[in-house]
Design an enzyme around this catalytic site. Structure first.
Site, PDB file in Angstrom:
ATOM      1  CG  ASN A 149      -7.338  18.962 -18.983  1.00  0.00           C
ATOM      2  OD1 ASN A 149      -7.942  19.211 -20.029  1.00  0.00           O
ATOM      3  ND2 ASN A 149      -6.081  19.285 -18.800  1.00  0.00           N
ATOM      4  CD  GLN A 175      -9.319  15.495 -15.487  1.00  0.00           C
ATOM      5  OE1 GLN A 175      -9.844  15.392 -14.382  1.00  0.00           O
ATOM      6  NE2 GLN A 175      -8.016  15.627 -15.616  1.00  0.00           N
ATOM      7  CB  SER A 195      -6.294   8.049 -17.929  1.00  0.00           C
ATOM      8  OG  SER A 195      -5.082   7.914 -17.239  1.00  0.00           O
ATOM      9  CG  HIS A 197      -3.049   8.839 -13.703  1.00  0.00           C
ATOM     10  ND1 HIS A 197      -2.859  10.139 -13.316  1.00  0.00           N
ATOM     11  CD2 HIS A 197      -2.933   8.823 -15.055  1.00  0.00           C
ATOM     12  CE1 HIS A 197      -2.616  10.886 -14.407  1.00  0.00           C
ATOM     13  NE2 HIS A 197      -2.665  10.100 -15.464  1.00  0.00           N
ATOM     14  CB  THR A 233       3.002  -8.663 -22.417  1.00  0.00           C
ATOM     15  OG1 THR A 233       3.736  -9.422 -23.371  1.00  0.00           O
ATOM     16  CG2 THR A 233       2.463  -9.580 -21.325  1.00  0.00           C
ATOM     17  CB  CYS A 319       0.257  17.794 -18.753  1.00  0.00           C
ATOM     18  SG  CYS A 319      -0.750  16.575 -17.961  1.00  0.00           S
TER      19      CYS A 319
HETATM   20  C1  LIG Z   1      -8.552  15.286 -20.317  1.00  0.00           C
HETATM   21  C2  LIG Z   1      -7.298  14.484 -20.289  1.00  0.00           C
HETATM   22  N1  LIG Z   1      -6.990  13.717 -21.350  1.00  0.00           N
HETATM   23  C3  LIG Z   1      -5.893  12.956 -21.372  1.00  0.00           C
HETATM   24  C4  LIG Z   1      -5.018  12.936 -20.320  1.00  0.00           C
HETATM   25  C5  LIG Z   1      -3.777  12.066 -20.404  1.00  0.00           C
HETATM   26  O1  LIG Z   1      -3.914  10.940 -19.592  1.00  0.00           O
HETATM   27  P1  LIG Z   1      -2.564  10.168 -19.120  1.00  0.00           P
HETATM   28  O2  LIG Z   1      -1.941  11.012 -18.060  1.00  0.00           O
HETATM   29  O3  LIG Z   1      -3.060   8.861 -18.616  1.00  0.00           O
HETATM   30  O4  LIG Z   1      -1.725  10.034 -20.328  1.00  0.00           O
HETATM   31  C6  LIG Z   1      -5.276  13.730 -19.197  1.00  0.00           C
HETATM   32  C7  LIG Z   1      -4.319  13.773 -18.062  1.00  0.00           C
HETATM   33  O5  LIG Z   1      -4.129  14.777 -17.419  1.00  0.00           O
HETATM   34  C8  LIG Z   1      -6.453  14.508 -19.179  1.00  0.00           C
HETATM   35  O6  LIG Z   1      -6.758  15.280 -18.122  1.00  0.00           O
END
Ligand SMILES: Cc1ncc(COP(=O)(O)O)c(C=O)c1O
Length: 379
Positions: A149, A175, A195, A197, A233, A319
């Site tokens: 990421n 990613q 994921s 988003h 749910t 993050c």
């Molecule tokens: C490689 C990777 N794994 C896991 C995640 C976590 O995903 P989520 O934000 O949906 O919890 C991210 C989010 O930045 C990511 O880049």
């Protein structure tokens, strides 16, 4: 606004929002309900499950919806190791994983599991020989992200899974999904996390691929939804949005993003004091990722000045950047000390324009010129 933080999250587009709307206000029934409204919603979820399955080469029953990529990673690691303790209590991962893998691994260590964190080379790649050497009689699970990421490194997963096909292999594909080919059999993986988003679906929806026969212990107990593996749910509108976003990503989007990435890197390389972090060979780098360092300025200073002009990027991983000043990924790839603090990650999406890339370059050049010691002398 120039939004260039698409590895962190992406915009939900109006078509995705529109597809979701119906499932908030009209088709809002609980998919577990026995009446017709419930069944029709449940059938729609099944359609999305089939769509995903078709994309990654598995069956619909092998897809489990979760609330996020983090939950998916937790379910895969804890779920697999808890269910398969008799196979051994050793997990192999890498030192450059996302926090949701590293923190889960640390938690598992506290529970008594042994974890090996593989080192990577200067491009962020795992050496297959190092993986082979780390495997013991006790190894139960290997978890290595498909694409990193922070620096976009694409691991040679198909080579790594071939080393010991009898040991379960999980990949964090958060990613990489929809940014490159992803087929569970071609890659040889047993578990994978995703994921929404990261590809224009809303935040708060993800899914797991679990190969048939692979045992997982659920981490959330309750009404036994999602093949008894993830109670709660289902988040119907978000699953619908996820499906719509998947439908809307095309091959030409990937070609487009790759072109923007190439142009941005070429422009950055002309600026003295800039170091590109991560793989040089773009075929081994996620098409959405550009990560660079500028030796003479803190990444945070660059980020804040860009931000004050409405240009949004990140330093390392969004993050972790609030909590840690130095990226564990840059440290792992032996990024020289003079570059480690001046780090910027630019995330491209299919909606990024060349004008936005140019605006970013102009502003970045202005910022570094304004901070140059030579400028002070000239004044
Ligand atoms: C490689 C990777 N794994 C896991 C995640 C976590 O995903 P989520 O934000 O949906 O919890 C991210 C989010 O930045 C990511 O880049």
């Amino acid at each position: 606004m120039v939004y260039l933080d698409n590895n962190s999250t992406t915009q939900v587009v109006p078509s995705v929002l529109q597809a979701m709307e119906l499932y908030f206000i009209d088709q809002f029934a609980n998919p577990s309900a026995l009446h017709n409204l419930g069944s029709s919603v449940s059938e729609k979820i099944q359609d999305i499950r089939r769509l995903i399955a078709e994309r990654i080469g598995c069956t619909a029953e092998e897809i489990i919806f979760t609330s996020s990529g983090s939950e998916a990673n937790n379910l895969c690691l804890k779920g697999y190791l808890h269910a398969n303790k008799s196979k051994g209590k050793h997990l192999i991962t890498t030192g450059i994983e996302h926090a949701s893998i590293l923190s889960t691994s640390a938690y598992l260590e506290r529970e008594g599991f042994k974890v090996t964190y593989l080192e990577v080379d200067n491009g962020g790649f795992v050496d297959p020989k190092a993986l082979e050497a780390a495997i013991t009689e006790e190894t139960c699970l290997i978890s290595i992200a498909h694409a990193n990421n922070e620096i976009g490194t694409i691991q040679p997963i198909e080579r790594l899974t071939r080393i010991r096909p009898d040991i379960a292999f999980h990949t964090d594909a958060v990613q990489s999904f929809l940014k490159m080919d992803f087929n569970v059999d071609a890659l040889g993986v047993d578990l994978a996390s995703f994921s929404g988003h990261k590809f224009h679906a809303p935040k708060g929806i993800g899914f797991v691929y679990k190969r048939k026969g692979c045992q997982l212990t659920p981490q959330i107990h309750g009404g036994q939804q999602e093949m008894h593996l993830r109670s709660g749910t289902e988040n119907v509108p978000y699953i619908i949005g996820l499906g719509k976003a998947i439908e809307e990503m095309s091959e030409s989007d990937l070609v487009y993003m790759r072109r923007l990435q190439r142009e941005l890197i070429a422009k950055l390389k002309t600026i003295s004091g800039v170091r590109i972090n991560g793989p040089e060979d773009l075929s081994k780098r996620l098409c959405t990722n550009v990560n660079f360092s500028y030796e003479a300025l803190e990444g945070e200073v660059i980020l804040n000045e860009l931000s004050s002009h409405g240009i949004y990027v990140s330093t390392g991983s969004a993050c972790s950047s609030k909590y840690s000043r130095v990226s564990h990924v840059l440290q792992s790839i032996n990024c020289p000390t003079r570059f480690i603090h001046g780090n910027i990650r630019v995330g491209i999406s299919k909606f990024t324009t060349i004008e936005e890339v140019d605006t970013f370059i102009v502003k970045f050049k202005n910022i570094i010129a304004a901070h140059s010691p030579f400028r002070l002398v000239a004044c």
